[in-house]
Design a protein around this motif. Structure first.
Motif, PDB file in Angstrom:
ATOM      1  N   ARG A  48       0.595   5.105  -2.720  1.00 20.04           N
ATOM      2  CA  ARG A  48      -0.322   5.445  -3.826  1.00 20.04           C
ATOM      3  C   ARG A  48      -0.173   6.907  -4.249  1.00 20.04           C
ATOM      4  O   ARG A  48      -0.074   7.222  -5.442  1.00 20.04           O
ATOM      5  CB  ARG A  48      -1.763   5.164  -3.384  1.00 20.04           C
ATOM      6  CG  ARG A  48      -2.827   5.555  -4.421  1.00 20.04           C
ATOM      7  CD  ARG A  48      -4.223   5.240  -3.893  1.00 20.04           C
ATOM      8  NE  ARG A  48      -4.527   5.929  -2.654  1.00 20.04           N
ATOM      9  CZ  ARG A  48      -4.915   7.203  -2.582  1.00 20.04           C
ATOM     10  NH1 ARG A  48      -5.052   7.918  -3.698  1.00 20.04           N
ATOM     11  NH2 ARG A  48      -5.187   7.757  -1.417  1.00 20.04           N
ATOM     12  N   ASP A 102       3.261   7.567  -5.941  1.00 21.40           N
ATOM     13  CA  ASP A 102       3.260   7.074  -7.327  1.00 21.40           C
ATOM     14  C   ASP A 102       2.477   8.023  -8.240  1.00 21.40           C
ATOM     15  O   ASP A 102       2.873   8.269  -9.390  1.00 21.40           O
ATOM     16  CB  ASP A 102       2.668   5.668  -7.382  1.00 21.40           C
ATOM     17  CG  ASP A 102       3.608   4.607  -6.817  1.00 21.40           C
ATOM     18  OD1 ASP A 102       4.814   4.891  -6.718  1.00 21.40           O
ATOM     19  OD2 ASP A 102       3.128   3.510  -6.464  1.00 21.40           O
ATOM     20  N   ASN A 152       3.809   9.990 -11.599  1.00 25.35           N
ATOM     21  CA  ASN A 152       3.092   9.858 -12.868  1.00 25.35           C
ATOM     22  C   ASN A 152       2.740  11.218 -13.463  1.00 25.35           C
ATOM     23  O   ASN A 152       2.744  11.392 -14.686  1.00 25.35           O
ATOM     24  CB  ASN A 152       1.816   9.033 -12.667  1.00 25.35           C
ATOM     25  CG  ASN A 152       2.107   7.562 -12.405  1.00 25.35           C
ATOM     26  OD1 ASN A 152       3.174   7.063 -12.791  1.00 25.35           O
ATOM     27  ND2 ASN A 152       1.196   6.868 -11.743  1.00 25.35           N
ATOM     28  N   VAL A 194       8.357   8.662  -3.067  1.00 23.60           N
ATOM     29  CA  VAL A 194       8.310   7.237  -3.452  1.00 23.60           C
ATOM     30  C   VAL A 194       9.325   6.472  -2.615  1.00 23.60           C
ATOM     31  O   VAL A 194       9.051   5.392  -2.070  1.00 23.60           O
ATOM     32  CB  VAL A 194       8.604   7.071  -4.956  1.00 23.60           C
ATOM     33  CG1 VAL A 194       8.816   5.597  -5.288  1.00 23.60           C
ATOM     34  CG2 VAL A 194       7.454   7.627  -5.786  1.00 23.60           C
ATOM     35  N   HIS A 226       8.276   3.642   0.217  1.00 19.96           N
ATOM     36  CA  HIS A 226       8.740   2.267   0.001  1.00 19.96           C
ATOM     37  C   HIS A 226       9.635   1.803   1.146  1.00 19.96           C
ATOM     38  O   HIS A 226       9.645   0.612   1.499  1.00 19.96           O
ATOM     39  CB  HIS A 226       9.485   2.151  -1.324  1.00 19.96           C
ATOM     40  CG  HIS A 226       8.576   1.997  -2.505  1.00 19.96           C
ATOM     41  ND1 HIS A 226       7.821   0.863  -2.732  1.00 19.96           N
ATOM     42  CD2 HIS A 226       8.281   2.838  -3.525  1.00 19.96           C
ATOM     43  CE1 HIS A 226       7.110   1.008  -3.838  1.00 19.96           C
ATOM     44  NE2 HIS A 226       7.368   2.205  -4.342  1.00 19.96           N
TER      45      HIS A 226
END
Length: 599
Positions: free
Chosen positions: A425, A428, A432, A444, A448
């Motif tokens: 979270r 990301d 953004n 990220v 992941h």
């Protein structure tokens, strides 16, 4: 027979034999104040200056300092301070001081004395508050800069009487203090044979970055520290193309009104410090140009210090027979690239100037992340949160915060999915807020990876590497994902490249290299990388598996017991089940090593 007081670069008192006298520090500051004042000083004024924070006890403290100074010097010596009740007078027959240059005539011969004074800094431990003592110390430093300026202008009028390197050094010190001093910039340009045609010949980006900044504030004008690989002494003994390059670049960049070059003396202190947050906070450094010399090559990299990112790097092949001729070619190439990079990162530099505290907190968090322990990770988390309280959209701190949760997941080895979900979270969010942040895409990829989304991880890390191909942390993280993607050979090549870019890497680099070696069957090599970690406890599971695969059951048992001592709840099957591997053979190979170790 007289004592010697040193105030530049430190504060100490020495006898005729050069032995340091253990006198109280503030009594030495008092001696410096009396020497600098040149006339007798009222006791009350001296006491209130030095002990302003405790005015009621100032007179008592002064009497104590005088008594302890006298005891340290010895009763058989002539007193260095004469006290007649209301006034204090320095006995110049009993004391000499390194401030004597202040009364020297304006001449080329005294240029280096003034340069030394400005470079070393008068009473370096003082001058950081608004107290009376700090104000006086800063006034003395300003006086030294003014003296250096007078000496420089005098010497520049007679350049044949002074070494060009001495003029260069003085000019850099003056422009570091005041980047807007056009007279100094013009004089040094003339002495170096520079003219407007050379400036006009620069790329368009160079002309843009040479535009005057909106103000002379140190945070507004980006500062760059140029770090040579050699000390001044070793460079003089052996001759150094890298040091000569730094000298040329220093003068070349002085032509830019929108960047301030840090003086060499300051740069040497920066090289010896690993506290990047303190460097940013104290010296207001925005960029660091680092150079490393091997037998046949010169490696140069530009670091954007507020986020500790390598934003540009290159390597020059050196021909031993042509080094002198290569010097100008390399200098021109580096300067052109530097100016372009400074121009392309102007927005980031201005962002630092608007909220430096956010970047200082970020760097403190980054430093804590270099130690792989739960207390360090949680300290880092607090620093990143403090940074986000200043700027909640700061992508680098969001990415750093994400990393703390990923690392906690690794170290606890409990398979806690909530930690990974928080990591994803936050990573990301970082992307953004800044879609051009290599650090954000890196996190990220990391988050992941541990969620088992290996393809998504590699895609994000490839994007990060495209954005910043010389960012060592990105290469290391990409290598780690390649290990889990069942490509250990590719991973090892990439992690070795990241170590080359960052010669003093944090422990995770060596851990990733060890993991790649394990899956290549190079167990001894894996243990060698683990041995290079400052704190190898996080890699104890891997070390146990390596020793077991090498057939050394005793050492495997030693590391197994260390793992269980630090993490008594470790469960082999639960841990192996959540470890992400693209191909099953990796999981089985790791399980085999751990089972042989006795887990």
């Amino acid at each position: 027979m007289s004592l010697r007081l040193t105030t530049l670069g430190g504060c100490q008192l020495q006898d005729e034999a050069g032995q340091t006298i253990a006198a109280p520090y503030l009594s030495l500051v008092l001696l410096a104040y009396l020497y600098s004042s040149e006339t007798q000083v009222a006791r009350r004024s001296a006491a209130q200056l030095i002990w302003a924070g405790n005015p009621d006890a100032a007179s008592t403290n002064l009497r104590s300092a005088l008594r302890r100074l006298s005891q340290a010097i010895g009763e058989n010596r002539v007193p260095v301070i004469e006290a007649d009740g209301a006034y204090l007078t320095l006995n110049h027959q009993a004391l000499t001081c390194d401030l004597e240059f202040e009364t020297a005539e304006i001449s080329a011969d005294n240029l280096n004395l003034c340069s030394d004074a400005v470079a070393k800094v008068f009473l370096p431990l003082e001058g950081r508050t608004s107290a009376q003592l700090s104000i006086w110390v800063k006034d003395v430093r300003q006086r030294h800069v003014a003296l250096l300026r007078q000496q420089f202008l005098k010497a520049a009028d007679n350049p044949e009487k002074v070494a060009r390197s001495d003029l260069r050094r003085a000019a850099v010190l003056l422009l570091e203090h005041d980047p807007g001093d056009e007279e100094i910039r013009r004089r040094i340009s003339v002495s170096e044979g520079q003219d407007q045609q050379r400036v006009a010949a620069q790329p368009r980006e160079a002309q843009q970055i040479m535009a005057p900044p909106p103000s002379g504030d140190l945070w507004t004008v980006p500062r760059i520290a140029l770090l040579p690989p050699d000390t001044a002494v070793s460079a003089q003994k052996a001759g150094s193309v890298a040091n000569a390059l730094i000298e040329d670049l220093t003068i070349g960049l002085c032509a830019s009104r929108a960047v301030s070059v840090v003086a060499p003396y300051t740069s040497e202190r920066i090289r010896s410090s690993r506290d990047k947050a303190a460097i940013l906070e104290r010296h207001k450094i925005t960029y660091v140009l680092d150079t490393q010399r091997t037998e046949d090559a010169l490696f140069v990299q530009l670091v954007f210090l507020p986020t500790d990112e390598i934003i540009w790097a290159t390597r020059f092949k050196l021909d031993p027979g042509e080094i002198a001729g290569q010097r100008q070619t390399i200098t021109d190439a580096v300067q052109t690239s530097l100016v372009r990079q400074l121009h392309s990162t102007q927005t980031m530099a201005l962002d630092v100037s608007s909220q430096p505290e956010a970047y200082v907190s970020f760097l403190r968090g980054l430093q804590d992340l270099s130690h792989m322990s739960l207390p360090s990770i949680r300290r880092a988390r607090r620093h990143f949160k403090a940074s986000l309280e200043i700027d909640r959209n700061f992508a680098s701190s969001l990415a750093g915060l994400s990393r703390t949760f990923s690392m906690e997941w690794i170290l606890t080895a409990r398979g806690d999915q909530d930690l990974l979900q928080q990591a994803v979270r936050l990573a990301d969010q970082a992307v953004n807020h800044n879609g051009q942040s290599a650090g954000a895409f890196k996190e990220v990829g990391v988050s992941h990876l541990f969620m088992g989304r290996i393809d998504e991880s590699l895609e994000a890390l490839e994007k990060a590497e495209t954005l910043s191909p010389h960012y060592a942390d990105v290469l290391f993280s990409h290598a780690d994902s390649l290990v889990h993607a069942s490509k250990p050979a590719d991973a090892l090549r990439k992690v070795l490249n990241s170590i080359e870019l960052n010669p003093l890497p944090p422990d995770p680099y060596f851990w990733a290299a060890a993991g790649a070696c394990y899956f290549l069957g190079e167990f001894a090599q894996a243990l060698e990388f683990i041995g290079r970690m400052r704190d190898s406890k996080p890699a104890d599971r891997l070390a146990a598996a390596c020793w077991a695969m090498l057939g050394d059951a005793a050492k495997a048992r030693t590391y197994r017991l260390r793992v269980l001592r630090n993490n008594p709840d470790f469960d082999l099957e639960r841990w192996v089940a959540v470890l992400p591997h693209k191909e099953k053979w990796q999981t089985e190979m790791y399980r085999e090593g751990l089972v042989k170790a006795g887990f």
